[in-house]
Design a protein around this motif. Structure first.
Motif, PDB file in Angstrom:
ATOM      1  N   ASP A 266      30.774  42.892 -65.338  1.00 40.07           N
ATOM      2  CA  ASP A 266      30.660  43.651 -64.088  1.00 40.07           C
ATOM      3  C   ASP A 266      30.388  45.118 -64.367  1.00 40.07           C
ATOM      4  OD1 ASP A 266      31.408  41.460 -62.260  1.00 40.07           O
ATOM      5  OD2 ASP A 266      33.378  41.627 -63.206  1.00 40.07           O
ATOM      6  N   SER A 267      31.030  45.649 -65.418  1.00 40.67           N
ATOM      7  CA  SER A 267      30.886  47.053 -65.793  1.00 40.67           C
ATOM      8  C   SER A 267      30.245  47.150 -67.165  1.00 40.67           C
ATOM      9  CB  SER A 267      32.246  47.749 -65.824  1.00 40.67           C
ATOM     10  OG  SER A 267      32.810  47.822 -64.531  1.00 40.67           O
ATOM     11  N   VAL A 268      29.346  48.115 -67.307  1.00 41.44           N
ATOM     12  CA  VAL A 268      28.708  48.413 -68.590  1.00 41.44           C
ATOM     13  C   VAL A 268      28.992  49.869 -68.926  1.00 41.44           C
ATOM     14  CG1 VAL A 268      26.464  48.874 -69.644  1.00 41.44           C
ATOM     15  CG2 VAL A 268      26.901  46.668 -68.595  1.00 41.44           C
ATOM     16  N   VAL A 269      29.419  50.107 -70.158  1.00 39.03           N
ATOM     17  CA  VAL A 269      29.645  51.464 -70.659  1.00 39.03           C
ATOM     18  C   VAL A 269      28.675  51.695 -71.802  1.00 39.03           C
ATOM     19  CG1 VAL A 269      31.280  53.068 -71.695  1.00 39.03           C
ATOM     20  CG2 VAL A 269      32.070  51.382 -70.018  1.00 39.03           C
ATOM     21  N   THR A 270      27.895  52.765 -71.720  1.00 36.21           N
ATOM     22  CA  THR A 270      26.868  53.005 -72.731  1.00 36.21           C
ATOM     23  C   THR A 270      26.529  54.486 -72.779  1.00 36.21           C
ATOM     24  OG1 THR A 270      24.740  52.157 -73.547  1.00 36.21           O
ATOM     25  CG2 THR A 270      24.887  52.676 -71.189  1.00 36.21           C
ATOM     26  N   ALA A 303      38.950  52.644 -69.242  1.00 36.33           N
ATOM     27  CA  ALA A 303      39.134  53.022 -67.839  1.00 36.33           C
ATOM     28  C   ALA A 303      38.170  52.319 -66.895  1.00 36.33           C
ATOM     29  CB  ALA A 303      38.964  54.541 -67.701  1.00 36.33           C
ATOM     30  N   ALA A 304      37.240  51.525 -67.441  1.00 36.02           N
ATOM     31  CA  ALA A 304      36.241  50.864 -66.602  1.00 36.02           C
ATOM     32  C   ALA A 304      36.862  49.690 -65.856  1.00 36.02           C
ATOM     33  CB  ALA A 304      35.077  50.379 -67.459  1.00 36.02           C
ATOM     34  N   PRO A 305      36.399  49.430 -64.629  1.00 35.10           N
ATOM     35  CA  PRO A 305      36.953  48.321 -63.857  1.00 35.10           C
ATOM     36  C   PRO A 305      36.337  46.979 -64.220  1.00 35.10           C
ATOM     37  CG  PRO A 305      35.330  49.501 -62.543  1.00 35.10           C
ATOM     38  CD  PRO A 305      35.444  50.246 -63.847  1.00 35.10           C
ATOM     39  N   ASP A 306      37.053  45.907 -63.856  1.00 39.97           N
ATOM     40  CA  ASP A 306      36.523  44.547 -63.918  1.00 39.97           C
ATOM     41  C   ASP A 306      36.218  44.110 -65.353  1.00 39.97           C
ATOM     42  OD1 ASP A 306      36.579  44.603 -61.056  1.00 39.97           O
ATOM     43  OD2 ASP A 306      34.666  45.666 -61.076  1.00 39.97           O
ATOM     44  N   ALA A 307      35.310  43.154 -65.488  1.00 37.34           N
ATOM     45  CA  ALA A 307      34.905  42.629 -66.792  1.00 37.34           C
ATOM     46  C   ALA A 307      33.936  43.615 -67.431  1.00 37.34           C
ATOM     47  CB  ALA A 307      34.239  41.266 -66.625  1.00 37.34           C
ATOM     48  N   VAL A 308      34.255  44.102 -68.625  1.00 36.79           N
ATOM     49  CA  VAL A 308      33.518  45.238 -69.184  1.00 36.79           C
ATOM     50  C   VAL A 308      32.953  44.927 -70.561  1.00 36.79           C
ATOM     51  CG1 VAL A 308      35.664  46.269 -70.071  1.00 36.79           C
ATOM     52  CG2 VAL A 308      33.631  47.689 -69.772  1.00 36.79           C
ATOM     53  N   ILE A 309      31.689  45.342 -70.741  1.00 38.74           N
ATOM     54  CA  ILE A 309      30.993  45.308 -72.023  1.00 38.74           C
ATOM     55  C   ILE A 309      30.500  46.722 -72.310  1.00 38.74           C
ATOM     56  CG2 ILE A 309      28.878  44.555 -73.199  1.00 38.74           C
ATOM     57  CD1 ILE A 309      30.900  42.373 -73.229  1.00 38.74           C
ATOM     58  N   GLY A 310      30.624  47.142 -73.556  1.00 40.71           N
ATOM     59  CA  GLY A 310      30.054  48.413 -73.971  1.00 40.71           C
ATOM     60  C   GLY A 310      28.964  48.180 -74.997  1.00 40.71           C
ATOM     61  N   PHE A 311      27.974  49.058 -75.033  1.00 43.91           N
ATOM     62  CA  PHE A 311      26.977  48.990 -76.099  1.00 43.91           C
ATOM     63  C   PHE A 311      26.345  50.361 -76.266  1.00 43.91           C
ATOM     64  CE2 PHE A 311      24.695  47.591 -72.257  1.00 43.91           C
ATOM     65  CZ  PHE A 311      23.589  48.424 -72.249  1.00 43.91           C
ATOM     66  N   GLU A 312      25.797  50.574 -77.458  1.00 45.09           N
ATOM     67  CA  GLU A 312      25.095  51.818 -77.742  1.00 45.09           C
ATOM     68  C   GLU A 312      23.589  51.570 -77.773  1.00 45.09           C
ATOM     69  OE1 GLU A 312      27.147  54.902 -80.065  1.00 45.09           O
ATOM     70  OE2 GLU A 312      27.985  53.200 -81.156  1.00 45.09           O
ATOM     71  N   ALA A 313      22.824  52.642 -77.814  1.00 35.82           N
ATOM     72  CA  ALA A 313      21.369  52.507 -77.858  1.00 35.82           C
ATOM     73  C   ALA A 313      20.923  51.818 -79.136  1.00 35.82           C
ATOM     74  CB  ALA A 313      20.707  53.874 -77.730  1.00 35.82           C
ATOM     75  N   ASN A 314      21.762  51.835 -80.162  1.00 41.31           N
ATOM     76  CA  ASN A 314      21.437  51.114 -81.395  1.00 41.31           C
ATOM     77  C   ASN A 314      21.718  49.620 -81.286  1.00 41.31           C
ATOM     78  OD1 ASN A 314      24.283  50.723 -81.906  1.00 41.31           O
ATOM     79  ND2 ASN A 314      24.360  52.808 -82.714  1.00 41.31           N
ATOM     80  N   GLY A 315      22.265  49.166 -80.161  1.00 38.42           N
ATOM     81  CA  GLY A 315      22.494  47.744 -79.934  1.00 38.42           C
ATOM     82  C   GLY A 315      23.871  47.245 -80.309  1.00 38.42           C
ATOM     83  N   GLY A 316      24.648  48.034 -81.062  1.00 38.09           N
ATOM     84  CA  GLY A 316      26.008  47.628 -81.385  1.00 38.09           C
ATOM     85  C   GLY A 316      26.803  47.394 -80.112  1.00 38.09           C
ATOM     86  N   THR A 317      27.359  46.207 -79.938  1.00 37.67           N
ATOM     87  CA  THR A 317      27.949  45.782 -78.666  1.00 37.67           C
ATOM     88  C   THR A 317      29.441  45.553 -78.826  1.00 37.67           C
ATOM     89  OG1 THR A 317      25.847  44.768 -78.043  1.00 37.67           O
ATOM     90  CG2 THR A 317      27.782  44.087 -76.795  1.00 37.67           C
ATOM     91  N   LEU A 318      30.203  46.018 -77.822  1.00 42.36           N
ATOM     92  CA  LEU A 318      31.656  45.971 -77.844  1.00 42.36           C
ATOM     93  C   LEU A 318      32.148  45.132 -76.668  1.00 42.36           C
ATOM     94  CD1 LEU A 318      30.506  49.149 -78.197  1.00 42.36           C
ATOM     95  CD2 LEU A 318      32.822  49.463 -79.023  1.00 42.36           C
ATOM     96  N   VAL A 319      33.131  44.289 -76.893  1.00 41.25           N
ATOM     97  CA  VAL A 319      33.661  43.400 -75.858  1.00 41.25           C
ATOM     98  C   VAL A 319      34.973  43.960 -75.342  1.00 41.25           C
ATOM     99  CG1 VAL A 319      34.518  41.085 -75.348  1.00 41.25           C
ATOM    100  CG2 VAL A 319      32.551  41.392 -76.878  1.00 41.25           C
TER     101      VAL A 319
END
Length: 470
Positions: A266-270, A303-319
């Protein structure tokens, strides 16, 4: 030595010996003061650069000097080390310089709760002193098999058995510590894999610098072996690389976007360097922008709401929290991972019965490219970026061919033009480099804009013009 976007970095000769031991002692003292030493075990992993085994021994000596127990996890991807240490309730140390050249190295620090924050970096520096650790033989328990198995099990759960049947995938192995894991997981999902470009010496693969000459063989491999894709990762396996069947690289932020959709976020942090089409896509309820660096992404994910995934412009992805896949909860792992986005993109394409190029073409994104000027002293980058920030007339004159419609200062200097294009300059936090990111309406316009940005920055800093790029 200095902390960059993710971990401590510097020349390998400067880190080896007492410097590594002092920083590890400082980290452990900081963890002790926070009450976050876990059960007293400290898990140690490393990449494949030649200086890493000796520095890992330095880390083990410091752990013993601190009255704690070092555990050897061998050569493995950074996310595999983090996953195992967190599951076991211990701290962790990863000896890696990531994608930077072999003459450099670094340390990544993990508390039992996960990757350290920027505040933790300050705490480590506050605990740093001149105490030395004498040379002494250290015997460590070997947890390399258990750590590798735990990571492979997590990755295998991202794709149903047989989902990649009929796919033929090349693995650009070079010196990535993830090279064997990639093959095992892809074959478990039904793909046929071909290992390519394996190297016995360390290769500094920057997964964002598509113009690097070391990527020149990849398009030929597609034709030679009849491949649907070529995949790879950087030195410590936390940044992905993917070339689709048509010979086009897929940017890391596109990999992260597809992975976030595949995992139902639901939420993306990047960071601010990721494609601006994220907001326009409407795929996510919340898109939260940060500075470049996994510590900034992790802080915002908390601090992000709901189901959250993070990723950087280099593609490294965080759950983050509340992520479920096919009805199963996917445990949190808030550290960059290269394997996860690669598997999610392949899984998404297979699920839709599409090639990767077709999957990407359906996304509402501008064409985007990134590259960097190497061997740029930090002071030169600082002067150039400072002048762009403090002298509007200079910036306007520099961008006269394009015009400035908007300026974003979250990390470096990001300019939006009147035509809706973007040019973003920022100094790398990991190496003496100035990075340039661009977006435009077409791939051809993006290439021209990137060439202009790199040439302009080089000229303004008194550097030789950049050479031809792919």
């Amino acid at each position: 030595m200095k902390f960059g976007t993710s971990g401590l970095r510097g020349l390998a000769t400067a880190l080896a010996g007492q410097a590594a031991r002092r920083y590890v002692l400082a980290f452990l003292e900081h963890a002790r003061r926070k009450g976050e030493l876990g059960d007293g075990r400290v898990f140690i992993g490393r990449d494949l650069r030649p200086s890493s085994p000796a520095i890992a021994e330095d880390c083990a000596m410091a752990v013993v000097a601190a009255g704690l127990v070092p555990v050897d996890c061998g050569a493995l991807p950074t996310p595999a080390l983090a996953l195992h240490a967190m599951a076991e309730g211990g701290a962790a140390l990863m000896v890696t310089g990531s994608h930077i050249p072999a003459d450099r190295n670094g340390l990544k620090f993990y508390l039992p709760s996960g990757e350290i924050s920027k505040a933790d970096e300050e705490g480590i520096l506050a605990c740093l002193d001149e105490r030395g650790v004498p040379d002494r033989p250290v015997r460590m328990a070997d947890a390399s098999a258990e750590a590798a198995a735990r990571y492979l099990a997590r990755c295998a759960g991202l794709l149903p058995e047989g989902q990649l049947a009929g796919w033929r995938i090349g693995i650009f192995e070079h010196s990535s510590v993830a090279r064997d894991s990639l093959g095992l997981v892809l074959r478990a999902a039904g793909a046929e894999t071909i290992g390519l470009g394996r190297s016995g010496h360390f290769v500094p693969v920057d997964t964002e610098a598509f113009g690097d000459a070391l990527f020149a063989p990849l398009p030929g491999w597609l034709d030679q072996y009849g491949l649907d894709a070529v995949v790879s990762a950087d030195g410590d396996g936390d940044r992905p690389l993917l070339m689709d069947g048509s010979g086009q690289f897929v940017r890391g932020d596109v990999l992260g976007l597809i992975a976030a959709r595949y995992l139902g976020a639901d939420s993306v942090v990047t960071p601010v360097t990721s494609n601006s089409g994220l907001e326009r896509s409407g795929f996510f309820a919340h898109v939260i922008r940060t500075r470049v660096g996994s510590p900034h992404v992790i802080a915002a994910m908390a601090a992000a709401p709901d189901a959250v995934i993070g990723f950087e412009a280099n593609g490294g992805t965080l759950v983050g929290r509340n992520i479920r896949l096919d009805g199963r909860a996917l445990p949190e792992l808030a550290t960059r991972d290269a394997m996860l986005p690669l598997l999610c993109v392949l899984g998404a394409a297979a699920r839709r019965g599409q090639g990767i190029a077709e999957l990407v073409a359906g996304l509402p994104l501008q064409a985007a490219l990134a590259d960097r000027l190497q061997n740029v002293p930090d002071a030169r980058s600082a002067v150039f970026l400072g002048r762009l920030a403090d002298d509007p007339a200079y910036a306007e004159a520099l961008f006269a061919p394009h015009g400035i419609a908007e300026l974003v200062r979250i990390d470096g200097m990001q300019f939006r033009t009147g035509a809706g294009e973007m040019v973003h300059f920022r100094a790398s936090g990991n190496a003496p480099e100035l990075r340039c990111y661009v977006e435009a309406a077409t791939p051809e316009a993006a290439r021209a804009l990137l060439d202009w940005g790199l040439a302009t920055a080089a000229r303004e800093m008194g550097l030789p013009p950049p050479g031809p790029r792919a």
